[in-house]
Motif scaffolding. Structure first.
Motif, PDB file in Angstrom:
ATOM      1  N   UNK A  26       0.855  -1.183   0.000  1.00 17.66           N
ATOM      2  CA  UNK A  26       0.000   0.000   0.000  1.00 17.66           C
ATOM      3  C   UNK A  26       0.893   1.235   0.000  1.00 17.66           C
ATOM      4  N   UNK A  27       0.720   2.081  -1.003  1.00 17.20           N
ATOM      5  CA  UNK A  27       1.504   3.304  -1.113  1.00 17.20           C
ATOM      6  C   UNK A  27       0.728   4.488  -0.546  1.00 17.20           C
ATOM      7  N   UNK A  28       1.459   5.505  -0.136  1.00 13.28           N
ATOM      8  CA  UNK A  28       0.847   6.731   0.371  1.00 13.28           C
ATOM      9  C   UNK A  28       0.606   7.703  -0.775  1.00 13.28           C
ATOM     10  N   UNK A  29      -0.446   8.480  -0.645  1.00 17.31           N
ATOM     11  CA  UNK A  29      -0.731   9.553  -1.570  1.00 17.31           C
ATOM     12  C   UNK A  29      -1.852   9.249  -2.534  1.00 17.31           C
ATOM     13  N   UNK A  43      -4.376   8.428   1.959  1.00 15.95           N
ATOM     14  CA  UNK A  43      -4.651   9.571   1.090  1.00 15.95           C
ATOM     15  C   UNK A  43      -3.580  10.650   1.139  1.00 15.95           C
ATOM     16  N   UNK A  44      -3.132  10.998   2.316  1.00 16.33           N
ATOM     17  CA  UNK A  44      -2.113  12.052   2.438  1.00 16.33           C
ATOM     18  C   UNK A  44      -0.748  11.481   2.091  1.00 16.33           C
ATOM     19  N   UNK A  45       0.050  12.240   1.376  1.00 14.25           N
ATOM     20  CA  UNK A  45       1.393  11.795   0.997  1.00 14.25           C
ATOM     21  C   UNK A  45       2.356  11.856   2.181  1.00 14.25           C
ATOM     22  N   UNK A  46       2.075  12.729   3.124  1.00 16.45           N
ATOM     23  CA  UNK A  46       2.970  12.898   4.264  1.00 16.45           C
ATOM     24  C   UNK A  46       2.954  11.669   5.170  1.00 16.45           C
ATOM     25  N   UNK A  47       4.085  11.415   5.816  1.00 11.60           N
ATOM     26  CA  UNK A  47       4.131  10.377   6.834  1.00 11.60           C
ATOM     27  C   UNK A  47       3.399  10.925   8.050  1.00 11.60           C
ATOM     28  N   UNK A  49       1.622  10.008  11.989  1.00 17.84           N
ATOM     29  CA  UNK A  49       1.877   9.165  13.150  1.00 17.84           C
ATOM     30  C   UNK A  49       1.350   7.751  12.878  1.00 17.84           C
ATOM     31  N   UNK A  50       2.223   6.777  12.885  1.00 20.96           N
ATOM     32  CA  UNK A  50       1.932   5.348  12.662  1.00 20.96           C
ATOM     33  C   UNK A  50       1.558   5.010  11.222  1.00 20.96           C
ATOM     34  N   UNK A  51       1.526   5.968  10.320  1.00 18.90           N
ATOM     35  CA  UNK A  51       1.089   5.697   8.950  1.00 18.90           C
ATOM     36  C   UNK A  51       2.146   6.105   7.942  1.00 18.90           C
ATOM     37  N   UNK A  52       2.927   5.154   7.504  1.00 19.59           N
ATOM     38  CA  UNK A  52       3.839   5.373   6.400  1.00 19.59           C
ATOM     39  C   UNK A  52       5.291   5.478   6.784  1.00 19.59           C
ATOM     40  N   UNK A  53       6.118   5.108   5.797  1.00 18.84           N
ATOM     41  CA  UNK A  53       7.561   5.273   5.927  1.00 18.84           C
ATOM     42  C   UNK A  53       8.164   5.243   4.535  1.00 18.84           C
ATOM     43  N   UNK A  54       9.328   5.835   4.414  1.00 22.38           N
ATOM     44  CA  UNK A  54      10.045   5.800   3.148  1.00 22.38           C
ATOM     45  C   UNK A  54      10.810   4.484   3.054  1.00 22.38           C
ATOM     46  N   UNK A  55      10.713   3.842   1.892  1.00 17.33           N
ATOM     47  CA  UNK A  55      11.418   2.584   1.658  1.00 17.33           C
ATOM     48  C   UNK A  55      12.020   2.618   0.259  1.00 17.33           C
ATOM     49  N   UNK A  56      13.153   1.958   0.102  1.00 18.35           N
ATOM     50  CA  UNK A  56      13.732   1.801  -1.226  1.00 18.35           C
ATOM     51  C   UNK A  56      13.072   0.601  -1.897  1.00 18.35           C
TER      52      UNK A  56
END
Length: 120
Positions: A26-29, A43-47, A49-56
Protein backbone atom coordinates in the motif's frame (compact mmCIF):
# COMPACT_ATOMS: atom_id res chain seq x y z
CA UNK A 1 16.69 -0.54 -8.32
CA UNK A 2 17.38 2.74 -6.63
CA UNK A 3 14.06 4.52 -6.24
CA UNK A 4 12.59 5.44 -2.88
CA UNK A 5 8.86 5.56 -2.30
CA UNK A 6 6.46 6.30 0.50
CA UNK A 7 4.84 3.09 1.72
CA UNK A 8 1.83 2.97 4.01
CA UNK A 9 2.26 -0.72 4.83
CA UNK A 10 2.98 -4.14 3.38
CA UNK A 11 0.17 -6.61 4.00
CA UNK A 12 0.87 -10.34 3.85
CA UNK A 13 -1.39 -13.21 2.72
CA UNK A 14 -4.19 -11.08 1.32
CA UNK A 15 -6.95 -13.00 -0.45
CA UNK A 16 -8.90 -9.97 -1.68
CA UNK A 17 -6.42 -8.23 -4.00
CA UNK A 18 -5.96 -10.72 -6.83
CA UNK A 19 -5.73 -14.48 -7.30
CA UNK A 20 -4.19 -16.72 -4.63
CA UNK A 21 -2.32 -15.45 -1.59
CA UNK A 22 -0.87 -12.04 -2.29
CA UNK A 23 1.43 -9.56 -0.68
CA UNK A 24 0.00 -6.07 -1.07
CA UNK A 25 2.17 -2.98 -0.97
CA UNK A 26 0.00 0.00 0.00
CA UNK A 27 1.50 3.30 -1.11
CA UNK A 28 0.85 6.73 0.37
CA UNK A 29 -0.73 9.55 -1.57
CA UNK A 30 -3.97 10.00 -3.49
CA UNK A 31 -5.36 13.14 -5.15
CA UNK A 32 -8.93 11.88 -4.68
CA UNK A 33 -10.84 11.99 -1.41
CA UNK A 34 -13.47 9.31 -2.01
CA UNK A 35 -15.97 8.98 0.84
CA UNK A 36 -15.92 5.18 0.41
CA UNK A 37 -12.10 4.87 0.46
CA UNK A 38 -11.07 1.60 2.13
CA UNK A 39 -7.71 3.03 3.22
CA UNK A 40 -8.23 6.72 4.05
CA UNK A 41 -4.92 6.72 5.96
CA UNK A 42 -3.24 6.35 2.55
CA UNK A 43 -4.65 9.57 1.09
CA UNK A 44 -2.11 12.05 2.44
CA UNK A 45 1.39 11.79 1.00
CA UNK A 46 2.97 12.90 4.26
CA UNK A 47 4.13 10.38 6.83
CA UNK A 48 1.63 10.57 9.65
CA UNK A 49 1.88 9.16 13.15
CA UNK A 50 1.93 5.35 12.66
CA UNK A 51 1.09 5.70 8.95
CA UNK A 52 3.84 5.37 6.40
CA UNK A 53 7.56 5.27 5.93
CA UNK A 54 10.04 5.80 3.15
CA UNK A 55 11.42 2.58 1.66
CA UNK A 56 13.73 1.80 -1.23
CA UNK A 57 12.72 -0.65 -3.93
CA UNK A 58 15.32 -3.03 -2.49
CA UNK A 59 13.73 -2.89 0.96
CA UNK A 60 10.27 -3.58 -0.44
CA UNK A 61 11.54 -6.47 -2.58
CA UNK A 62 13.40 -7.97 0.39
CA UNK A 63 10.21 -7.91 2.47
CA UNK A 64 8.07 -9.40 -0.29
CA UNK A 65 10.59 -12.15 -1.05
CA UNK A 66 9.78 -13.71 2.33
CA UNK A 67 6.37 -14.68 0.88
CA UNK A 68 7.43 -16.19 -2.45
CA UNK A 69 6.70 -19.78 -1.37
CA UNK A 70 3.05 -18.83 -0.86
CA UNK A 71 2.83 -17.36 -4.37
CA UNK A 72 3.97 -20.59 -6.00
CA UNK A 73 1.62 -22.82 -4.00
CA UNK A 74 -1.48 -20.63 -4.25
CA UNK A 75 -1.11 -18.98 -7.65
CA UNK A 76 -0.77 -15.62 -5.91
CA UNK A 77 1.67 -12.77 -6.31
CA UNK A 78 2.28 -9.11 -5.64
CA UNK A 79 -0.28 -6.29 -5.77
CA UNK A 80 0.60 -2.61 -5.55
CA UNK A 81 -2.27 -0.57 -4.10
CA UNK A 82 -2.73 2.78 -2.48
CA UNK A 83 -3.55 5.56 -2.18
CA UNK A 84 -3.12 6.01 -5.89
CA UNK A 85 -0.31 3.87 -7.32
CA UNK A 86 0.26 6.24 -10.23
CA UNK A 87 1.32 9.05 -7.87
CA UNK A 88 4.49 6.99 -7.37
CA UNK A 89 4.56 5.37 -10.80
CA UNK A 90 8.35 5.08 -11.17
CA UNK A 91 8.70 3.45 -7.74
CA UNK A 92 5.85 1.00 -8.40
CA UNK A 93 7.19 0.22 -11.87
CA UNK A 94 10.59 -0.88 -10.51
CA UNK A 95 8.94 -3.24 -8.03
CA UNK A 96 6.64 -4.68 -10.70
CA UNK A 97 9.44 -5.18 -13.23
CA UNK A 98 11.51 -7.07 -10.66
CA UNK A 99 8.68 -9.52 -9.97
CA UNK A 100 7.63 -9.85 -13.60
CA UNK A 101 11.22 -10.87 -14.39
CA UNK A 102 10.92 -13.51 -11.63
CA UNK A 103 7.68 -14.73 -13.28
CA UNK A 104 5.65 -13.88 -10.20
CA UNK A 105 2.18 -12.51 -11.02
CA UNK A 106 1.74 -8.80 -10.42
CA UNK A 107 -1.21 -6.43 -10.31
CA UNK A 108 -2.02 -2.85 -9.43
CA UNK A 109 -5.15 -1.32 -7.97
CA UNK A 110 -5.63 2.13 -9.45
CA UNK A 111 -8.28 4.69 -10.26
CA UNK A 112 -6.12 5.74 -13.26
CA UNK A 113 -6.36 9.31 -11.98
CA UNK A 114 -3.17 10.62 -13.57
CA UNK A 115 -1.87 12.23 -16.71
CA UNK A 116 -1.96 10.03 -19.79
CA UNK A 117 1.83 9.94 -20.22
CA UNK A 118 2.26 8.21 -16.81
CA UNK A 119 0.49 5.09 -18.09
CA UNK A 120 2.89 4.23 -20.93
Amino acid sequence: MSKTGRVLRIEKTSIHDGEGLRTVVFLKGCPLRCKWCSTPESQRMEIEKRYGKDMTVEEVVKEICKDEIFFFHSGGGVTISGGEVLMQADFAKEILIFYMEQRIPTAIETSLYSSYDITD
